[in-house]
Write an enzyme that holds these catalytic residues in place. Structure first.
Site, PDB file in Angstrom:
ATOM      1  N   HIS A 145      -3.632  12.254  -7.123  1.00  0.00           N
ATOM      2  CA  HIS A 145      -2.906  11.467  -8.121  1.00  0.00           C
ATOM      3  C   HIS A 145      -2.496  10.135  -7.497  1.00  0.00           C
ATOM      4  O   HIS A 145      -2.461   9.989  -6.273  1.00  0.00           O
ATOM      5  CB  HIS A 145      -1.673  12.230  -8.601  1.00  0.00           C
ATOM      6  N   ASP A 195       6.977  13.023 -10.075  1.00  0.00           N
ATOM      7  CA  ASP A 195       5.631  13.139  -9.511  1.00  0.00           C
ATOM      8  C   ASP A 195       5.584  14.146  -8.369  1.00  0.00           C
ATOM      9  O   ASP A 195       4.643  14.942  -8.265  1.00  0.00           O
ATOM     10  CB  ASP A 195       5.156  11.768  -9.007  1.00  0.00           C
ATOM     11  N   CYS A 306      -5.429   8.241 -13.717  1.00  0.00           N
ATOM     12  CA  CYS A 306      -4.276   7.742 -12.954  1.00  0.00           C
ATOM     13  C   CYS A 306      -4.678   6.649 -11.969  1.00  0.00           C
ATOM     14  O   CYS A 306      -3.985   5.626 -11.838  1.00  0.00           O
ATOM     15  CB  CYS A 306      -3.577   8.889 -12.230  1.00  0.00           C
TER      16      CYS A 306
END
Length: 494
Positions: A145, A195, A306
């Site tokens: 990510h 996150d 992302c």
């Protein structure tokens, strides 16, 4: 005498094993070439990894002790100069290869890992910066990510803008295949904390909790025979204050252009850096589109996953001025965009370092009468521009021979300085450099991006010179000074 990280860096340029030798003055590093003994034990180690022989284990024990001594000394040095956490992360990155020998390649890998653990970039110490965060891709089962945050603590009300792009909706067995290729609604979480929680699976969190429970029991001697597998957290896996496990990201701190301040209060200015305004506008618009369900997420994509979205933010900040955008063939990946962000950081830091060296040389180590003479053809215009636009930081050097600027600054004043400086550079340079010098000449009406590009060319030209004379240094300085004022919108009042 104790060893330092710099000693290990020097030793890392060799290919063979690195060992420690004790002397009366303290430990020293001995870099050796691989010999038959090393090859023999590397082969034994490879065989033993498959058959796990007790006899081979005994044979390998003493050989590995030599490696462990070097390794432990390196890790202790790394922990003392950086942190114990970064040393742990470094060991995790290289633990498989150092079973055979401790080499320069291992040192470089571990130093790079330790550097990344706490984030890389001089902008980390600034009150305004961009942070690119990456949880690396480790294959199809762990896609990784990315996220981006922009911090500005110089404002009366500090801002912290965050973008971390996710797909909306739930994935079922019916949609699992389409999940890779179909567009879905996209949205962003608002904080790094969210996150970190998202980057750890429920199964891993359960194992970490179980491992912690076992360690607590063993430490309290309540259960010495517990046969659960002890699951240790990695260096980047930590619990938050509420008891939830999370995973920290690798971070790249990239400078923003314009005025700044260090955390200890020192005023600074970055002529080169990403455009905070453009990037903040992009992020705000993307999050607004997500709120209206107008934004998309697509995993196999160059721009809508992302990593692609983070790349879009960097592009909005004019990153391609500093380094060409990566050639994304099919899908943007966290690892690729991390590498690109780091290259942008390195280029910006290098340019700002050169700029600051040029500014410092002229403004601190100069002969007043000589510089006044060199500026005589444009001194009046130069002083008018500087006195009006930078009255608080203006130095006596510039106002000599012209102490009372009462006229308004005009575009002719900018042109007078630019033309005089450019003319000298052309005359003093080889004829084959004329085209290069013409490309770096700024116009008072140039757009912001054009001024930045020409400032980069000025720096690159200066760095290409072996022994620039005082005149060249001064005129390069003055051209960059004018460009700085133009970038600060000083010419908006013309």
């Amino acid at each position: 005498m104790s060893l330092k990280i710099s000693n290990f860096i020097d030793a890392s340029n060799t290919k063979g094993p690195i060992r420690v030798e004790d002397t009366e003055h303290g430990p020293i590093l001995i870099a050796q070439k691989f010999n038959l003994k090393d090859l023999f034990f590397r082969t034994l180690s490879t065989i033993n990894a498959k058959i796990n022989s007790q006899i081979l284990n005994e044979q390998l024990k003493n050989y590995r002790l030599e490696n462990q001594k070097s390794l432990l000394l390196f890790l202790n040095t790394l922990a003392s100069e950086k942190s114990a956490e970064s040393a742990f992360a470094a060991y995790e990155a290289a633990k498989n290869s150092i079973q055979h020998s401790f080499t320069g390649r291992d040192i470089k890998l571990m130093l790079n890992t330790a550097e990344r653990f706490h984030g890389i970039g001089t902008a980390k110490n600034l009150e305004r910066h961009l942070v690119f965060r990456c949880w690396g891709n480790r294959g199809i089962t762990h896609l990784g990510h990315t996220s981006i945050s922009i911090k500005n603590n110089l404002l009366q009300e500090p801002t912290h803008t965050y973008l971390s792009w996710y797909p909306g909706g739930n994935v079922t067995k019916d949609t699992e295949i389409n999940y890779l290729f179909e567009k879905r609604s996209g949205y962003s979480v608002d904080t790094y904390k969210q996150d970190k929680l998202n980057m750890i699976s429920e199964q891993t969190a359960e194992r970490l909790d179980a491992g912690q429970e076992v360690r607590n029991l063993l430490n309290s001697k309540q259960d010495q025979n517990n046969n659960k597998k002890i699951f240790f957290p990695r260096a980047n896996q930590k619990k938050d204050p509420y008891g939830y496990w999370g995973v920290s990201a690798d971070k790249v701190y990239i400078p923003l252009s314009g005025d700044n301040k260090t955390k200890d209060g020192k005023i600074s200015h970055n002529l080169f850096g990403l455009d905070e305004t453009n990037m903040s506008k992009f992020i705000c618009k993307k999050k607004a589109d997500a709120f209206r369900q107008l934004a998309n997420y697509k995993l196999i994509s160059k721009s809508e996953n992302c990593a692609g979205m983070a790349l879009n933010v960097l592009k909005a900040g004019n990153s391609e001025i500093y380094f060409p955008l990566p050639d994304v063939k099919l899908v943007a990946t966290p690892n690729d965009v991390y590498a690109y962000a780091n290259k942008v950081r390195q280029r910006i830091e290098s340019l700002n370092q050169s700029y600051n060296e040029i500014m410092k040389y002229i403004e601190s180590d100069f002969d007043l009468s000589r510089l006044t003479q060199l500026r005589r053809s444009y001194l009046k215009s130069f002083n008018k521009i500087n006195l009006i636009h930078t009255p608080k930081t203006f130095k006596p050097l510039s106002i000599s021979l012209y102490k009372h600027p009462t006229e308004n600054v005009s575009s002719e004043d900018f042109d007078a300085v630019i033309n005089a400086c450019h003319s000298y550079l052309v005359k003093s340079a080889p004829s084959n450099m004329t085209r290069v010098l013409n490309e770096l000449k700024t116009e008072a009406t140039d757009k912001k991006e054009e001024i930045i590009e020409k400032s980069i060319k000025i720096i690159d030209y200066y760095n290409s010179l072996k022994s620039p004379d005082l005149g060249t240094k001064l005129y390069i300085h003055d051209l960059l000074q004018i460009n700085k004022l133009l970038l600060n919108n000083s010419h908006s009042n013309i």
